[in-house]
Design a protein around this motif. Sequence first.
Motif: not given
Length: 154
Positions: A17, A28, A112
Amino acid sequence: MKLSEIKAILPTLDNVEFQLENGAFVPEHFHVTEVGIITKNFIDCGGTIRSESVVNFQLWNADDYEHRLKPNKLLNIIKLSEEQLGIADAEIEVEYQTETIGKYDLAFSGKHFVLKNKQTACLAMDACGLPSDKTKIELSQLQNSCCSPNSGCC
């Protein structure tokens, strides 16, 4: 973030991510369409010849909403680029298109990857003619002033 760092982080993740500094996430279903090395040779405004190299990742959004890049797949793309292009361990720069193609530094939040905004800067401040930063002090810190309020010097 250097290439060695992302290679160490990827095996610990379930998903890849990317998030912009403003909090928005890269959709995504993004693709990593390029992994390469970019070398920039230039002369700064002070006349110094410089060279910089970065590992480049290009992120791209397509209309295939079911696409998900898994950590192992990105790791394989990185390994292939190292083998085929001779990429060394260097800082990563990410290209991602919002209103225009932006270039970002890369960091990791623990969950992420974060696309960090880059800033331009003068590399030869002494040659630009800009005044150097002056130290700011409070007037109350001034002592032994040569002028008294009624001396007429000010």
